[in-house]
Scaffold this active site. Structure first.
Site, PDB file in Angstrom:
ATOM      1  N   ASP A 100       0.876  -1.325  -0.035  1.00  0.00           N
ATOM      2  CA  ASP A 100      -0.011  -0.115   0.110  1.00  0.00           C
ATOM      3  C   ASP A 100       0.756   1.328   0.013  1.00  0.00           C
ATOM      4  O   ASP A 100       0.628   2.368   0.795  1.00  0.00           O
ATOM      5  CB  ASP A 100      -0.985   0.079   1.242  1.00  0.00           C
ATOM      6  CG  ASP A 100      -1.978  -1.103   1.107  1.00  0.00           C
ATOM      7  OD1 ASP A 100      -1.941  -1.949   0.146  1.00  0.00           O
ATOM      8  OD2 ASP A 100      -2.914  -1.128   2.143  1.00  0.00           O
ATOM      9  N   LYS A 110      -6.971  -4.921  -3.112  1.00  0.00           N
ATOM     10  CA  LYS A 110      -7.841  -5.609  -1.850  1.00  0.00           C
ATOM     11  C   LYS A 110      -8.733  -4.334  -1.382  1.00  0.00           C
ATOM     12  O   LYS A 110      -8.369  -3.284  -1.456  1.00  0.00           O
ATOM     13  CB  LYS A 110      -6.720  -5.878  -0.909  1.00  0.00           C
ATOM     14  CG  LYS A 110      -5.839  -4.853  -0.336  1.00  0.00           C
ATOM     15  CD  LYS A 110      -4.979  -5.518   0.660  1.00  0.00           C
ATOM     16  CE  LYS A 110      -4.026  -4.470   1.207  1.00  0.00           C
ATOM     17  NZ  LYS A 110      -4.759  -3.429   1.901  1.00  0.00           N
ATOM     18  N   CYS A 121      -1.910  -2.737   7.742  1.00  0.00           N
ATOM     19  CA  CYS A 121      -1.850  -3.781   6.662  1.00  0.00           C
ATOM     20  C   CYS A 121      -0.593  -4.761   6.717  1.00  0.00           C
ATOM     21  O   CYS A 121      -0.641  -5.671   6.179  1.00  0.00           O
ATOM     22  CB  CYS A 121      -1.893  -2.934   5.411  1.00  0.00           C
ATOM     23  SG  CYS A 121      -3.699  -2.586   5.104  1.00  0.00           S
TER      24      CYS A 121
HETATM   25  C1  VGL Z   1      -4.799   0.477   5.685  1.00  0.00           C
HETATM   26  C2  VGL Z   1      -6.144   1.442   7.118  1.00  0.00           C
HETATM   27  C3  VGL Z   1      -7.176   1.418   6.007  1.00  0.00           C
HETATM   28  C4  VGL Z   1      -3.170   0.349   5.381  1.00  0.00           C
HETATM   29  C5  VGL Z   1      -5.349   0.396   4.384  1.00  0.00           C
HETATM   30  O1  VGL Z   1      -2.605   0.181   4.373  1.00  0.00           O
HETATM   31  O2  VGL Z   1      -2.566  -0.055   6.611  1.00  0.00           O
HETATM   32  N1  VGL Z   1      -5.023   1.134   6.829  1.00  0.00           N
HETATM   33  N2  VGL Z   1      -6.802   0.742   4.894  1.00  0.00           N
END
Ligand code: VGL
Ligand code: ZN
Length: 199
Positions: free
Chosen positions: A9, A107, A152
């Site tokens: 991410d 995702k 994540c």
């Molecule tokens: C994430 C919160 C919501 C992350 C993704 O990548 O850690 N955190 N969506």
């Protein structure tokens, strides 16, 4: 031994100026790029939510961002709207070397369930398909970097260890959200499951 780098991410919304900015989230980009050449496979994950996703506080009347709700699959943090499919915020950080990626796995695209982990959605059951990809390529070892350490990255590392992969998290190439001690809890949980924590 086949060793994959999993880059979690590294997207605009998790970097300074983004909708769910992680402090210094952008600082890890050069180090991640420099690491890619040392691996047999490079996989990027991309948080990829439809507008109105159930993990967004804006989808719950009167709910505040960063509060908790009970979902059918368990407790869930409510987040500011982020990583909406096709938006600039959902794009990878422009400095990230995406050319080197063998696979990009998205995702969090099902409206009713969030997915922190690269392997399973937050019910811990619905697979993303990444396990099958890695196994069919003969991958045994995983190094994880990215955002955010305590969400994540942690969820991905714990699932990977449970699935039998040998897992290392490079903490110097991760940054955390750190809600109410979540970073310390994540480090403890990862360490207790035999995940290697390295700078
Ligand atoms: C994430 C919160 C919501 C992350 C993704 O990548 O850690 N955190 N969506
Ligand atoms: Zn998300």
């Amino acid at each position: 031994m086949t060793h994959a780098l999993i880059v979690i991410d590294v997207q605009n919304d998790f970097c300074p100026g983004g909708a769910l900015a992680v402090a210094d989230g952008d600082q890890i980009v050069p180090g991640i790029n420099a690491l890619m050449g040392a691996f047999d496979a490079v996989i990027l994950t991309q948080d990829w939510h439809p507008a109105g996703h159930s993990s967004f506080a804006s989808s719950h009347p009167r709910a505040e961002a960063f509060s908790m709700v009970e979902m059918p699959y368990g407790p869930q943090v409510l987040w500011p709207d982020h990583c909406v499919q096709g938006s600039t915020g959902a794009a990878f950080h422009p400095g990230l070397n995406t050319d080197r990626a063998d696979l990009i796995i998205r995702k969090g695209f099902r409206p009713a369930i969030d997915s922190y982990s690269a392997f399973f959605e937050n019910d811990h059951q619905t697979p993303t398909g990444l396990e099958g990809y890695l196994r069919t390529r003969g991958v045994s070892d995983l190094t994880m970097v990215g955002l955010a350490t305590d969400f994540c990255v942690q969820y991905s590392a714990l699932d990977a260890a449970r699935l039998g992969f040998t897992v290392t998290v490079r903490e110097g190439l991760c940054r955390a959200i750190d809600l109410d001690g979540s970073l310390a809890a994540a480090r403890e949980a990862m360490r207790s499951q035999g995940i290697g924590l390295m700078e």
